[in-house]
Design a protein around this motif. Structure first.
Motif, short mmCIF file in Angstrom:
data_model
loop_
_atom_site.label_atom_id
_atom_site.label_comp_id
_atom_site.label_asym_id
_atom_site.label_seq_id
_atom_site.Cartn_x
_atom_site.Cartn_y
_atom_site.Cartn_z
N GLU A 215 -33.77 10.24 9.14
CA GLU A 215 -34.87 10.46 10.09
C GLU A 215 -34.43 10.21 11.53
N ARG A 216 -33.66 9.14 11.73
CA ARG A 216 -33.18 8.82 13.08
C ARG A 216 -32.24 9.92 13.59
N TYR A 217 -31.38 10.43 12.73
CA TYR A 217 -30.44 11.47 13.15
C TYR A 217 -31.19 12.77 13.47
N ALA A 218 -32.21 13.09 12.71
CA ALA A 218 -33.02 14.28 13.00
C ALA A 218 -33.68 14.15 14.37
N GLU A 219 -34.22 12.96 14.67
CA GLU A 219 -34.81 12.73 15.98
C GLU A 219 -33.78 12.89 17.09
N LEU A 221 -31.08 14.74 17.10
CA LEU A 221 -30.75 16.16 17.30
C LEU A 221 -31.82 16.85 18.14
N GLN A 222 -33.07 16.56 17.86
CA GLN A 222 -34.15 17.21 18.59
C GLN A 222 -34.23 16.71 20.04
N ALA A 223 -34.05 15.42 20.24
CA ALA A 223 -34.27 14.84 21.56
C ALA A 223 -33.08 15.00 22.50
N HIS A 224 -31.86 15.07 21.96
CA HIS A 224 -30.68 15.04 22.82
C HIS A 224 -29.75 16.24 22.62
N LEU A 225 -29.51 16.64 21.38
CA LEU A 225 -28.58 17.76 21.16
C LEU A 225 -29.18 19.08 21.60
N LEU A 226 -30.40 19.38 21.14
CA LEU A 226 -30.99 20.69 21.43
C LEU A 226 -31.16 20.95 22.93
N PRO A 227 -31.68 20.00 23.71
CA PRO A 227 -31.78 20.27 25.16
C PRO A 227 -30.42 20.56 25.81
N ALA A 251 -28.56 14.30 5.07
CA ALA A 251 -29.83 13.96 4.44
C ALA A 251 -30.74 15.19 4.36
N ALA A 252 -31.67 15.16 3.41
CA ALA A 252 -32.55 16.32 3.21
C ALA A 252 -33.37 16.63 4.45
N VAL A 253 -33.87 15.58 5.13
CA VAL A 253 -34.69 15.82 6.31
C VAL A 253 -33.87 16.47 7.42
N VAL A 254 -32.59 16.15 7.51
CA VAL A 254 -31.72 16.76 8.53
C VAL A 254 -31.43 18.21 8.18
N MET A 255 -31.13 18.48 6.91
CA MET A 255 -30.84 19.85 6.50
C MET A 255 -32.06 20.74 6.69
N GLN A 256 -33.25 20.22 6.41
CA GLN A 256 -34.47 21.00 6.61
C GLN A 256 -34.68 21.30 8.09
N LEU A 257 -34.41 20.31 8.95
CA LEU A 257 -34.56 20.52 10.39
C LEU A 257 -33.59 21.59 10.88
N LYS A 258 -32.35 21.52 10.44
CA LYS A 258 -31.36 22.51 10.86
C LYS A 258 -31.77 23.91 10.43
N ASP A 259 -32.26 24.03 9.21
CA ASP A 259 -32.70 25.35 8.73
C ASP A 259 -33.90 25.84 9.53
N HIS A 260 -34.81 24.93 9.84
CA HIS A 260 -36.02 25.32 10.58
C HIS A 260 -35.67 25.78 12.00
N LEU A 261 -34.74 25.07 12.64
CA LEU A 261 -34.39 25.41 14.03
C LEU A 261 -33.28 26.45 14.13
N GLY A 262 -32.67 26.78 13.01
CA GLY A 262 -31.58 27.77 13.03
C GLY A 262 -30.27 27.22 13.52
N ILE A 263 -30.06 25.91 13.39
CA ILE A 263 -28.82 25.29 13.85
C ILE A 263 -27.71 25.55 12.83
N ARG A 264 -26.68 26.19 13.26
CA ARG A 264 -25.53 26.44 12.39
C ARG A 264 -24.57 25.24 12.49
N THR A 265 -24.03 24.85 11.34
CA THR A 265 -23.12 23.70 11.29
C THR A 265 -21.73 24.14 10.86
N LEU A 266 -20.73 23.67 11.58
CA LEU A 266 -19.35 23.94 11.21
C LEU A 266 -19.00 23.11 9.98
#
Length: 337
Positions: A215-219, A221-227, A251-266
């Motif tokens: 949950e913390r990592y998902a936050e 990504l949204q608050a700092h990586l995406l901007p 984590a599942a919550v992170v993978m769901q967030l990436k799929d929702h936002l369209g973030i591609r991961t190397l």
């Protein structure tokens, strides 16, 4: 190893003796024992020269013995010189086993020097295979590929740290003087941070005040990586995120967030911090923090210092590391585990 006296220093020592100075006084002047100066005086009186006796002496080691020594070292490169001389067993004309210094000299002439072993994660055959497969898929990547990657990672900075890099000039038997030791503390308080780098920029250094969960990592990504990614690349499809295989990153919550936002991961191979350029940034950052005078004394000072040093790192340093990715991949494929 004590430096030998130069030709000029030996003649100066003889001149000082001729001027009436004592053996001990001359020895103190050149940081040598009085017995060394006495032997030099005796040698000059008998030979008329101060040249080393070994100069011009024909080498006693045969090429066959050399080859045997080199085979022993290649077979077990961790053997110390003191043990190698016994296993090698070569003797001088007087019948004495050749010294450890001779071993080191012979190996040095072949470009071999004793160095500290590098540390790396333990790799199983499966890890090696996956690393090689990953590298083969990217061996032809060029600048246009790597410039789209945001390399991210977390790191921990400890308030009391001793990594063995600090050296001190001292004489023998003074290693425990207060000015010659660095106090250590087991574990101790620390500052946990996250950041990312690209070929053209960097994220802010985020201080993490608690453990990184999914949950913390998902936050984060949204608050700092995406901007940052939006400012740097624009559309989400123009960049890829690199993060390692830590449980919080997958984590599942992170993978769901990436799929929702369209973030591609190397896709990243397990146990491969050596391939991530930001690992070198952490190493550089920790050394810079450690060299600060006066050093941080509280967690707040440590946090401020880490953030300040992060902002001072030139972008060319990040660019140099990322441009080295093709070389890293080539080195991985050429490495024999």
């Amino acid at each position: 190893m004590v430096r030998q006296m130069t030709f000029a220093e030996r003649w100066r020592a003889i001149g000082m003796l001729d001027a009436g100075m004592s053996l001990r006084a001359v020895g103190r002047h050149f940081d040598r024992s009085h017995t060394t100066i006495a032997r030099l005086l005796k040698k000059t009186a008998t030979t008329g020269t101060v040249a080393h006796a070994g100069v011009g002496v024909r080498r006693q080691i045969t090429p066959r013995a050399d080859r045997r020594l080199f085979r022993m070292v290649r077979g077990n490169p961790t053997l110390p010189a003191t043990l190698l001389r016994l296993m090698w067993g070569e003797r001088s004309r007087r019948g004495n086993i050749l010294s450890s210094g001779t071993i080191r000299n012979r190996l040095r002439e072949q470009g071999l020097r004793s160095r500290r072993m590098r540390k790396c994660p333990r790799l199983t055959p499966a890890h090696v295979a996956r690393r090689e497969q990953w590298a083969m898929q990217r061996v032809h990547w060029r600048l246009q590929h790597w410039r789209r990657i945001i390399f991210t990672d977390e790191s921990r900075f400890r308030l009391f740290r001793n990594d063995g890099r600090i050296r001190v000039w001292r004489v023998p038997r003074q290693e425990m003087l207060q000015q010659h030791v660095q106090p250590t503390q087991q574990q101790g308080p620390s500052v946990h941070v996250w950041a990312g780098i690209t070929l053209t920029g960097r994220t802010e250094l985020v201080v993490l005040n608690r453990n990184v969960t999914g949950e913390r990592y998902a936050e984060l990504l949204q608050a700092h990586l995406l901007p940052f990614a939006t400012r740097t690349f624009g559309d989400v499809g123009e960049w890829m995120l690199q993060d390692d295989n830590a449980p919080s990153h997958r984590a599942a919550v992170v993978m769901q967030l990436k799929d929702h936002l369209g973030i591609r991961t190397l896709r990243w191979p397990s146990r491969s911090p050596d391939m991530n350029p930001i690992e070198h940034v952490w190493d550089y950052l920790k050394r810079q923090v450690q060299q600060r005078e006066p050093p941080p004394q509280t967690l707040r000072e440590l946090e401020d210092t880490v953030v300040a040093v992060w902002q001072q790192i030139p972008q060319d340093f990040f660019r140099w590391l990322i441009l080295g990715m093709p070389r890293r991949i080539s080195d991985l494929l050429n490495t024999r585990y």
